[in-house]
Design a protein around this motif. Structure first.
Motif, short mmCIF file in Angstrom:
data_model
loop_
_atom_site.label_atom_id
_atom_site.label_comp_id
_atom_site.label_asym_id
_atom_site.label_seq_id
_atom_site.Cartn_x
_atom_site.Cartn_y
_atom_site.Cartn_z
N PHE A 263 0.82 -1.20 0.00
CA PHE A 263 0.00 0.00 0.00
C PHE A 263 0.86 1.25 0.00
N VAL A 264 1.89 1.28 0.81
CA VAL A 264 2.74 2.48 0.92
C VAL A 264 3.41 2.78 -0.41
N ILE A 265 3.94 1.77 -1.08
CA ILE A 265 4.57 1.99 -2.38
C ILE A 265 3.56 2.52 -3.39
N THR A 266 2.38 1.94 -3.41
CA THR A 266 1.33 2.41 -4.32
C THR A 266 0.91 3.83 -3.99
N ILE B 240 2.67 6.18 -2.47
CA ILE B 240 3.73 7.14 -2.78
C ILE B 240 3.65 7.58 -4.23
N PHE B 241 3.53 6.62 -5.14
CA PHE B 241 3.52 6.98 -6.55
C PHE B 241 2.18 7.56 -6.99
N ALA B 242 1.09 7.08 -6.46
CA ALA B 242 -0.21 7.66 -6.81
C ALA B 242 -0.30 9.09 -6.30
N GLY B 243 0.15 9.33 -5.09
CA GLY B 243 0.14 10.68 -4.55
C GLY B 243 1.02 11.63 -5.34
N ALA B 244 2.15 11.12 -5.82
CA ALA B 244 3.04 11.97 -6.63
C ALA B 244 2.34 12.40 -7.92
N PHE B 245 1.61 11.50 -8.55
CA PHE B 245 0.90 11.86 -9.78
C PHE B 245 -0.26 12.81 -9.49
N ILE B 246 -0.93 12.62 -8.37
CA ILE B 246 -2.03 13.52 -8.01
C ILE B 246 -1.51 14.94 -7.80
N TYR B 247 -0.41 15.08 -7.06
CA TYR B 247 0.15 16.41 -6.82
C TYR B 247 0.64 17.06 -8.11
N ALA B 248 1.21 16.25 -8.99
CA ALA B 248 1.76 16.80 -10.23
C ALA B 248 0.68 17.35 -11.14
N LEU C 94 -3.95 -0.14 8.98
CA LEU C 94 -4.57 1.16 8.76
C LEU C 94 -6.06 1.17 9.03
N THR C 95 -6.66 0.02 9.23
CA THR C 95 -8.11 -0.03 9.42
C THR C 95 -8.53 -0.20 10.87
N GLU C 96 -7.57 -0.24 11.77
CA GLU C 96 -7.92 -0.38 13.18
C GLU C 96 -8.16 0.98 13.82
N GLY C 97 -9.28 1.15 14.45
CA GLY C 97 -9.64 2.28 15.30
C GLY C 97 -9.04 3.63 14.99
N GLU C 98 -8.18 4.09 15.90
CA GLU C 98 -7.64 5.44 15.78
C GLU C 98 -6.67 5.59 14.61
N TYR C 99 -6.08 4.49 14.13
CA TYR C 99 -5.16 4.57 13.00
C TYR C 99 -5.89 4.99 11.73
N CYS C 100 -7.10 4.52 11.59
CA CYS C 100 -7.90 4.82 10.39
C CYS C 100 -8.19 6.32 10.31
N SER D 288 10.14 14.48 -7.87
CA SER D 288 10.55 15.01 -6.57
C SER D 288 9.58 14.60 -5.46
N SER D 289 8.30 14.54 -5.78
CA SER D 289 7.33 14.16 -4.76
C SER D 289 7.49 12.69 -4.37
N SER D 290 7.69 11.83 -5.34
CA SER D 290 7.84 10.41 -5.01
C SER D 290 9.16 10.14 -4.30
N SER D 291 10.22 10.84 -4.69
CA SER D 291 11.51 10.59 -4.03
C SER D 291 11.58 11.22 -2.65
N SER D 292 10.87 12.33 -2.43
CA SER D 292 10.91 12.95 -1.10
C SER D 292 9.98 12.26 -0.12
N ARG D 293 8.97 11.57 -0.61
CA ARG D 293 8.04 10.88 0.28
C ARG D 293 8.53 9.50 0.67
N SER D 294 9.38 8.89 -0.12
CA SER D 294 9.87 7.54 0.16
C SER D 294 10.60 7.44 1.49
#
Length: 137
Positions: free
Chosen positions: A9-12, A14-22, A81-87, A125-131
């Motif tokens: 999930f984290v790898i996905t 990172i790259f999805a978020g980078a494309f959204i920001y771009a 990520l789906t448990e209680g306060e983490y979500c 830059s977004s994907s490399s800085s978030r990794s």
């Protein structure tokens, strides 16, 4: 199993978020280079209103993408990520990251005269800085 689900999930994310920001660099660069922003300013549009309306619209797009990501996390029961306060804290983190990164993308868009160059730079830059951030947590 927790580590495999979360790592995928984290790898996905990172790259999805980078494309959204771009995507948010395209409009400011195009409007500045085509002089449509200048035409709006000449016609009397206040700069604060211009940027606030752009931020509002881009944040609505970002918020809808964040909701989709959040519902996918719930639907696929991503372990960790789906448990209680983490979500709830994860969703709040996604929203606050958008509020921080969209204005940053606007500032960085002034470095470019082509929207494709801005898109590529922000994606990389977004994907490399978030990794490193996700590798620590």
């Amino acid at each position: 199993r927790v580590t495999e689900d979360l790592f995928g999930f984290v790898i996905t994310y990172i790259f999805a978020g980078a494309f959204i920001y771009a995507v948010f660099t395209q409009a400011p660069v195009e409007e500045r280079t085509s002089k449509s922003k200048h035409l709006q300013q000449i016609s009397g549009v206040n700069s604060a209103v211009y940027w606030l309306s752009m931020l509002t619209w881009d944040f609505l797009i970002y918020f809808s993408c964040s909701l989709l990501i959040f519902f996918l996390i719930l639907a696929f029961q991503v372990t960790g990520l789906t448990e209680g306060e983490y979500c709830a804290s994860f969703f709040l983190t996604i929203i606050l990251a958008g509020l921080a990164n969209i204005p940053l993308v606007y500032i960085l868009s002034h470095l470019f005269s082509k929207s494709s160059s801005a898109y590529g730079f922000i994606t990389c830059s977004s994907s490399s800085s978030r990794s490193p951030v996700f590798s620590v947590t």
